[in-house]
Design a protein around this motif. Structure first.
Motif, PDB file in Angstrom:
ATOM      1  N   GLN A   1       0.772  -1.260   0.039  1.00 23.80           N
ATOM      2  CA  GLN A   1      -0.141   0.145  -0.056  1.00 23.80           C
ATOM      3  C   GLN A   1       0.909   1.274  -0.057  1.00 23.80           C
ATOM      4  N   ALA A   2       0.431   2.061  -0.912  1.00 16.51           N
ATOM      5  CA  ALA A   2       1.184   3.470  -0.786  1.00 16.51           C
ATOM      6  C   ALA A   2       0.139   4.671  -0.752  1.00 16.51           C
ATOM      7  N   VAL A   3       0.511   5.539  -0.003  1.00 15.45           N
ATOM      8  CA  VAL A   3      -0.405   6.884  -0.143  1.00 15.45           C
ATOM      9  C   VAL A   3       0.251   7.941  -0.877  1.00 15.45           C
ATOM     10  N   LEU A   4      -0.271   8.502  -1.787  1.00 12.88           N
ATOM     11  CA  LEU A   4       0.170   9.991  -2.368  1.00 12.88           C
ATOM     12  C   LEU A   4      -0.700  10.997  -1.981  1.00 12.88           C
ATOM     13  N   TYR A   5       0.143  11.953  -1.098  1.00 12.02           N
ATOM     14  CA  TYR A   5      -0.462  13.024  -0.602  1.00 12.02           C
ATOM     15  C   TYR A   5      -0.207  14.328  -1.662  1.00 12.02           C
TER      16      TYR A   5
ATOM     17  N   HIS B   1      -1.130  -1.034  -4.607  1.00 10.36           N
ATOM     18  CA  HIS B   1      -2.333   0.147  -4.178  1.00 10.36           C
ATOM     19  C   HIS B   1      -1.828   1.371  -3.951  1.00 10.36           C
ATOM     20  N   VAL B   2      -2.434   2.236  -4.615  1.00 10.61           N
ATOM     21  CA  VAL B   2      -2.012   3.879  -4.315  1.00 10.61           C
ATOM     22  C   VAL B   2      -3.627   4.421  -3.910  1.00 10.61           C
ATOM     23  N   ALA B   3      -3.197   5.090  -2.685  1.00  8.92           N
ATOM     24  CA  ALA B   3      -4.448   5.790  -2.295  1.00  8.92           C
ATOM     25  C   ALA B   3      -3.807   7.461  -2.596  1.00  8.92           C
ATOM     26  N   VAL B   4      -4.540   7.862  -3.481  1.00 10.61           N
ATOM     27  CA  VAL B   4      -4.494   9.553  -3.671  1.00 10.61           C
ATOM     28  C   VAL B   4      -5.169  10.394  -2.758  1.00 10.61           C
ATOM     29  N   VAL B   5      -4.779  11.264  -2.134  1.00  7.34           N
ATOM     30  CA  VAL B   5      -5.359  11.828  -0.968  1.00  7.34           C
ATOM     31  C   VAL B   5      -4.991  13.412  -1.167  1.00  7.34           C
TER      32      VAL B   5
ATOM     33  N   ALA C   1      -3.774  -0.626  -8.423  1.00  5.75           N
ATOM     34  CA  ALA C   1      -5.218  -0.349  -7.859  1.00  5.75           C
ATOM     35  C   ALA C   1      -5.061   0.966  -7.049  1.00  5.75           C
ATOM     36  N   ILE C   2      -6.057   1.741  -7.359  1.00  6.40           N
ATOM     37  CA  ILE C   2      -5.825   3.560  -7.200  1.00  6.40           C
ATOM     38  C   ILE C   2      -7.301   3.733  -6.242  1.00  6.40           C
ATOM     39  N   THR C   3      -7.176   4.221  -5.453  1.00  5.52           N
ATOM     40  CA  THR C   3      -8.246   5.039  -4.623  1.00  5.52           C
ATOM     41  C   THR C   3      -7.960   6.447  -4.826  1.00  5.52           C
TER      42      THR C   3
ATOM     43  N   ALA D   1      -9.390   6.327   2.550  1.00  6.60           N
ATOM     44  CA  ALA D   1      -9.200   6.165   1.069  1.00  6.60           C
ATOM     45  C   ALA D   1      -8.403   4.868   1.058  1.00  6.60           C
ATOM     46  N   ILE D   2      -7.519   4.436   2.164  1.00  4.67           N
ATOM     47  CA  ILE D   2      -7.066   3.198   2.138  1.00  4.67           C
ATOM     48  C   ILE D   2      -7.822   1.925   2.531  1.00  4.67           C
TER      49      ILE D   2
END
Length: 261
Positions: free
Chosen positions: A3-7, A63-67, A96-98, A239-240
């Motif tokens: 899992q990644a988070v892209l702020y 998986h990338v959660a873009v926030v 996979a993107i959220t 988002a995650i």
């Protein structure tokens, strides 16, 4: 799964504003359990969304959660950021993107506003609190800031909580200041509804300084505040988690963060 988070920050020509955004996110990152956490900017600063997304994938993200780190839902959240995410994702169809929501309407934002007000004094029932928004042609901005003003009214005991905008929405800051300058007996608290410093904050300061009235008190912009951090952390975690697939990224879907938690 990795899992990644892209702020995604807005970006600014003022370096201090970008530094404040990065510092804010770095505090948030301590509360988020994700394998990869990257920061990028929509415009006016680097890295770009495309670069940030690519960095997540290169580190092995599946998986990338873009926030978006935005206060209100408007064109940036609905169109500009999703378009850039779409462009970035085309190179990595297996990811996979959220897509998370802006901070939006939340009880804790009213508490954060009152924290700023109390730095300047304690309003009584006859005082006036004015929230100064960035402004947008998107009607959702007016709707959301109006909802937040109602939350402030319920928390503060102040009967008169108003809103105005710097651009593209009514009433304008200039109109509001003109009206306020006629109220000689009331204490007025102006709260810039901005996350960070920058050119807009400087514009507000310049206009308020010209009034030279002791009764008009200019508060700090929201900046780092534990209340704001908690709301943003909730947005990231949602988002995650992606319960019921409600945050699954589909370009063209409407982003609506008018949620009163």
């Amino acid at each position: 799964m990795k899992q990644a988070v892209l702020y995604v920050c807005h970006g600014s020509r003022v370096k201090e504003a970008c530094d404040e955004a990065i510092a804010f996110i770095e505090k948030t990152q301590m509360h988020i359990h994700a394998d990869i956490q990257e920061i990028c900017f929509l415009e006016l600063a680097e890295p770009s969304i495309e670069e940030g997304f690519a960095s997540c994938i290169k580190q092995g993200a599946t998986h990338v959660a873009v926030v978006p780190l935005l206060l209100l839902t408007a064109v940036h959240a609905k169109e500009d950021i999703p378009l850039e995410v779409k462009k970035a994702a085309e190179n990595y169809p297996e990811a996979a993107i959220t897509y998370g929501m802006p901070i939006g309407v939340h009880q804790k934002m009213a508490k954060s506003i009152m924290n700023r007000v109390h730095e300047q004094g304690w309003p009584d029932s006859d005082s006036i609190i004015v929230l100064i928004g960035r402004g947008s042609s998107d009607h959702d901005v007016v709707r959301d800031l109006t909802a937040i003003s109602r939350l402030v009214k319920s928390k503060s005991g102040v009967s008169n909580v108003e809103i105005c905008f710097l651009t593209a929405a009514k009433p304008s800051l200039d109109e509001m200041l003109l009206n306020l300058s006629l109220l000689k007996e009331k204490t007025i608290f102006l709260v810039p509804y901005l996350l960070f410093t920058g050119l807009l904050m400087r514009e507000i300061q310049t206009k308020v300084n010209k009034l030279d009235q002791e009764k008009i008190k200019l508060c700090r912009y929201l900046g780092y505040d534990s209340e704001v951090e908690e709301v943003f952390t909730e947005r990231v975690q949602s988002a995650i988690d992606n319960h019921n697939s409600m945050y699954t990224f589909r370009y063209g879907d409407k982003c609506d963060a008018a949620i009163n938690d």
